[in-house]
Design an enzyme around this catalytic site. Structure first.
Site, PDB file in Angstrom:
ATOM      1  N   TYR A  18       0.869  -1.176   0.000  1.00  0.00           N
ATOM      2  CA  TYR A  18       0.000   0.000   0.000  1.00  0.00           C
ATOM      3  C   TYR A  18       0.902   1.222   0.000  1.00  0.00           C
ATOM      4  O   TYR A  18       1.622   1.475   0.966  1.00  0.00           O
ATOM      5  CB  TYR A  18      -0.873  -0.058   1.251  1.00  0.00           C
ATOM      6  CG  TYR A  18      -1.852   1.071   1.433  1.00  0.00           C
ATOM      7  CD1 TYR A  18      -2.814   1.351   0.469  1.00  0.00           C
ATOM      8  CD2 TYR A  18      -1.845   1.826   2.602  1.00  0.00           C
ATOM      9  CE1 TYR A  18      -3.729   2.363   0.657  1.00  0.00           C
ATOM     10  CE2 TYR A  18      -2.763   2.839   2.801  1.00  0.00           C
ATOM     11  CZ  TYR A  18      -3.705   3.105   1.826  1.00  0.00           C
ATOM     12  OH  TYR A  18      -4.616   4.110   2.031  1.00  0.00           O
ATOM     13  N   TYR A 172     -11.973  -4.507   6.799  1.00  0.00           N
ATOM     14  CA  TYR A 172     -10.670  -4.225   7.401  1.00  0.00           C
ATOM     15  C   TYR A 172     -10.788  -3.208   8.535  1.00  0.00           C
ATOM     16  O   TYR A 172     -10.349  -3.440   9.663  1.00  0.00           O
ATOM     17  CB  TYR A 172      -9.705  -3.706   6.329  1.00  0.00           C
ATOM     18  CG  TYR A 172      -8.381  -3.270   6.905  1.00  0.00           C
ATOM     19  CD1 TYR A 172      -7.366  -4.187   7.104  1.00  0.00           C
ATOM     20  CD2 TYR A 172      -8.156  -1.955   7.292  1.00  0.00           C
ATOM     21  CE1 TYR A 172      -6.158  -3.806   7.663  1.00  0.00           C
ATOM     22  CE2 TYR A 172      -6.959  -1.561   7.854  1.00  0.00           C
ATOM     23  CZ  TYR A 172      -5.961  -2.494   8.044  1.00  0.00           C
ATOM     24  OH  TYR A 172      -4.778  -2.111   8.620  1.00  0.00           O
ATOM     25  N   HIS A 173     -11.383  -2.062   8.246  1.00  0.00           N
ATOM     26  CA  HIS A 173     -11.448  -1.001   9.239  1.00  0.00           C
ATOM     27  C   HIS A 173     -12.441  -1.306  10.353  1.00  0.00           C
ATOM     28  O   HIS A 173     -12.375  -0.714  11.433  1.00  0.00           O
ATOM     29  CB  HIS A 173     -11.791   0.329   8.566  1.00  0.00           C
ATOM     30  CG  HIS A 173     -10.749   0.778   7.592  1.00  0.00           C
ATOM     31  ND1 HIS A 173     -10.875   0.593   6.241  1.00  0.00           N
ATOM     32  CD2 HIS A 173      -9.543   1.371   7.779  1.00  0.00           C
ATOM     33  CE1 HIS A 173      -9.806   1.064   5.629  1.00  0.00           C
ATOM     34  NE2 HIS A 173      -8.981   1.531   6.531  1.00  0.00           N
ATOM     35  N   LYS A 537     -11.323  16.579  16.465  1.00  0.00           N
ATOM     36  CA  LYS A 537     -10.594  15.923  15.373  1.00  0.00           C
ATOM     37  C   LYS A 537     -10.351  16.958  14.272  1.00  0.00           C
ATOM     38  O   LYS A 537     -11.164  17.126  13.371  1.00  0.00           O
ATOM     39  CB  LYS A 537     -11.419  14.757  14.812  1.00  0.00           C
ATOM     40  CG  LYS A 537     -11.514  13.550  15.711  1.00  0.00           C
ATOM     41  CD  LYS A 537     -10.254  12.719  15.701  1.00  0.00           C
ATOM     42  CE  LYS A 537      -9.949  12.156  14.340  1.00  0.00           C
ATOM     43  NZ  LYS A 537      -8.641  11.447  14.321  1.00  0.00           N
ATOM     44  N   ASP A 541      -8.291  13.733   9.025  1.00  0.00           N
ATOM     45  CA  ASP A 541      -8.041  12.398   9.571  1.00  0.00           C
ATOM     46  C   ASP A 541      -9.345  11.790  10.078  1.00  0.00           C
ATOM     47  O   ASP A 541      -9.992  12.331  10.967  1.00  0.00           O
ATOM     48  CB  ASP A 541      -7.023  12.506  10.708  1.00  0.00           C
ATOM     49  CG  ASP A 541      -6.867  11.206  11.477  1.00  0.00           C
ATOM     50  OD1 ASP A 541      -7.038  10.135  10.859  1.00  0.00           O
ATOM     51  OD2 ASP A 541      -6.586  11.276  12.680  1.00  0.00           O
ATOM     52  N   HIS A 543      -9.615   8.573  11.283  1.00  0.00           N
ATOM     53  CA  HIS A 543      -9.423   7.513  12.274  1.00  0.00           C
ATOM     54  C   HIS A 543      -9.876   8.042  13.629  1.00  0.00           C
ATOM     55  O   HIS A 543      -9.122   8.671  14.355  1.00  0.00           O
ATOM     56  CB  HIS A 543      -7.948   7.090  12.338  1.00  0.00           C
ATOM     57  CG  HIS A 543      -7.538   6.167  11.244  1.00  0.00           C
ATOM     58  ND1 HIS A 543      -8.085   4.915  11.087  1.00  0.00           N
ATOM     59  CD2 HIS A 543      -6.633   6.306  10.243  1.00  0.00           C
ATOM     60  CE1 HIS A 543      -7.530   4.321  10.044  1.00  0.00           C
ATOM     61  NE2 HIS A 543      -6.653   5.143   9.517  1.00  0.00           N
TER      62      HIS A 543
END
Length: 661
Positions: A18, A172-173, A537, A541, A543
């Site tokens: 990646y 995945y996340h 935040k 981003d 996450h």
């Protein structure tokens, strides 16, 4: 037993890393270098402005350009990105979601310039917007128009780019956000059901060809370090996918019903403490998705050992690629049929995961499906609660993480001892260069053609017309990602999903939290009101896992928590701090933009006279940057090694007391 019919081993999986950073030209150099080392596919990492539909000169793009991926704004960038790379022969994976249609349009337009046959193009656009609402945070549009974009892409590619995977249903996340194996399987399969129902109900694909749609649905999964459980999870995934596609959609061709997946092993499970141990973690996680022939990944991309520290260098990515090559070409793994067929232990675990996932799928479908479960906040609250319990097990020592909560004694690490600190640092000049380049690009286009293409896109978006044709027209006349997304923002609006914090359970209350509760209550009594904690935040981003866990635990500790989710400008955070009259501001930044956005918040609070409101920061922050932030006025800096949230909260109370003194 070995293969009974011949002595030919199984083919190796597609090997990727990646990758992407700084600029299209720099990333092209990296791609060519990796391909020359034996990499067999590309996995394009886009930067956050590209992923969220902004050009490099947008306000929210400040500090984010080229940090976690390559900035791609228009067809010129894609030309540079794939210069000298035979697109017809290359399998290209693009981690892109909300603007996936436009990135595919750009890719196809450049492939056409390469005289590539669309029927031979292979690759994947991630394009799973539901998991963006739950975990990764690069959503833009509300659920209904987002599903329309996905549906239009699937209908177009099945007809015109038949070997392309128009979506990776991405669990995945979900695992990184807290999902158990049962939740990961169930939530991802409910997403796939929502997508297939949408394509079926749109009427764009004839019923007789629906098997071709199912055959192009791929999955992108996470593999954690519990590699036996992870391998069983993948077998359960395949079993349930076969059931769903046969029973719900009547797909008779067994090849169409195959569970096809790629994998990136767990990046957020890598540790900042003793990062050399991550090599073993990555190897174990790779085994989970390669050892079982009947559940083997079709493509594997591995993170680098130092991704908990920052961006990996070219050598770090080479090390991860060599790990795949040693397993595929030096071991005898590919010479045998499935190693686990007939195992009672494996069958029992697969059955357990499958049964739990079936029950959860039924629960979500009874709510109205995945989209309804997103809008109600059910899925997000479930993930935040699961992650809270996982963190408590780690903090208590029930779950051992070597080098973090056990076996912490360590010799100096020579891998991080060099002048670069063991990571790649993106030159700040990259952002200014990208801003200049995008302005130059806009000035050099035919403005009338651009206006006409954007008008056609706007008009089509107001109808039920498939939007791929309008997007391809935009791509060819030089429309930027920000302009394409901006038009659709006008028509579709933007969306902020539930944060999941309000409905989440923080689990039990250990002794260290009780002490923090006492201190929070005592300080609040002295001030005559509860302590108020703004969790922010800044930047792009997405996450949000760490911010959400801090918010939940701070609430449990007695703070009044202000948390409105991701993607805020420093000005919005400052305004909220003033309006809410908060006692502390906590900023979470994992994208590398901390040196840009954090000082803006600190300076803005000072301008508003809030010198007694400390700012604390958490994220992937190198030691040198932490020292710079401290000099700029940041009260505390926390990194992944600070895993005990109650201890973090205790330090935050210290910072409030010091600021008040």
């Amino acid at each position: 037993m070995p293969f009974p019919s011949d002595d030919k081993p199984d083919r190796p999986w597609l090997m990727r890393t990646y990758a992407g950073h700084s600029s299209a030209g720099a990333s092209n150099t990296l791609y060519r270098r990796n391909l020359s080392k034996g990499q067999t596919g590309l996995s394009v990492a886009f930067d956050l402005p590209t992923q969220t539909g902004y050009d490099p000169d947008a306000e929210l793009a400040r500090g984010e350009v080229g940090k976690v991926g390559v900035p791609v704004s228009h067809i010129g960038d894609v030309r540079a990105l794939f210069d000298g790379i035979p697109m017809e022969q290359m399998n290209t994976s693009m981690t892109i979601n909300a603007p996936a249609m436009y990135l595919l349009a750009l890719y196809l337009s450049v492939a056409e310039e390469h005289d590539a046959d669309f029927a031979k193009l292979t690759g994947t656009t991630q394009n799973d917007i539901i998991k963006e609402y739950l975990s990764r945070g690069t959503y833009v549009f509300p659920p209904a128009p987002s599903m329309r974009l996905i549906t239009d892409m699937i209908a177009y590619t099945v007809a015109h780019v038949p070997k392309w995977n128009p979506i990776n249903v991405c669990s995945y996340h979900l695992q990184e956000a807290g999902a158990t194996p049962v939740q990961e399987v169930a939530f991802a399969l409910c997403t796939a059901i929502a997508v297939l129902d949408s394509v079926r109900d749109s009427g764009q694909v004839p019923e007789a060809e629906f098997g071709e749609v199912v055959a192009r649905i791929s999955f992108f999964v996470n593999a954690g370090v519990r590699f036996v459980e992870e391998m069983c999870k993948l077998r359960a995934f395949g079993r349930l996918w076969d059931e769903i596609t046969l029973e719900r959609y009547g797909v008779q061709n067994a090849k169409h019903r195959r569970f096809r997946y790629g994998v990136q092993v767990n990046s957020l499970g890598l540790t900042e403490a003793q990062p050399e141990n991550n090599v073993y973690r990555i190897l174990l996680e790779m085994l989970a998705v390669t050892m079982s022939k009947d559940a083997r990944a079709r493509a594997v991309q591995l993170p680098a050992w130092n991704e908990a520290l920052g961006l990996p260098r070219a050598w770090d990515q080479q090390w991860s690629l060599r790990m795949q090559q040693v397993l595929a070409f030096e071991s005898d793994l590919l010479e045998y049929e499935d190693l686990f067929e007939g195992s009672k232990v494996v069958e029992a675990k697969v059955g357990q995961i499958a049964a739990g996932a079936r029950a959860e799928i039924d629960r979500i479908l009874d709510m109205g499906g995945a989209v309804a479960a997103v809008e109600s906040g059910y899925l997000k609250s479930a993930l935040v609660s699961s992650l809270a319990m996982r963190r408590r097990r780690m903090e208590s020592g029930e779950d051992v993480v070597v080098g973090v909560n056990s076996y912490t004694e360590s010799e100096p690490n020579p891998l991080v001892g060099g002048s670069d600190g063991g990571i790649l640092t993106v030159d700040p000049a990259v952002e200014e260069s990208a801003k200049s380049a995008i302005r130059e690009w806009r000035a050099g286009r035919n403005a009338a053609d651009v206006d006409d293409a954007l008008t056609a896109l706007r008009d089509a978006a107001k109808t039920e017309e498939n939007l791929m044709a309008a997007s391809l027209r935009c791509a060819k006349v030089g429309v930027t990602v920000g302009e394409w997304s901006g038009v659709l923002r006008e028509v579709f609006g933007e969306y902020r999903p539930p944060t999941g914090v309000a409905g989440a359970s923080g689990g039990g209350h250990e002794g260290s939290l009780a002490e923090v509760q006492r201190r929070v209550r005592a300080l609040g009594d002295r001030l005559g009101r509860p302590l108020k904690f703004l969790v922010g935040k800044p930047g792009l981003d997405g996450h949000s896992n760490g911010a959400e866990q801090i918010a939940v635990r701070a609430r449990d500790a007695g703070f009044e928590v202000v948390y409105s989710g991701i993607r805020l400008t420093p000005a919005q955070i400052i305004a909220a701090a003033v309006e809410e009259d908060v006692d502390v501001v906590g900023l979470s930044v994992l994208s590398g933009s901390h040196m840009s956005v954090v000082p803006d918040v600190v300076e803005g609070l000072r301008r508003e006279g809030l010198d007694d409101v400390p700012v604390v920061v958490g994220g992937i922050i190198p030691e040198a940057d932490a020292a710079t932030l401290a000099r700029a006025g940041v009260a505390r800096v926390f990194t992944p090694k600070d895993f005990a949230i109650s201890d973090v909260l205790a330090e935050i109370v210290d910072a409030i007391e010091a600021a008040r003194a």
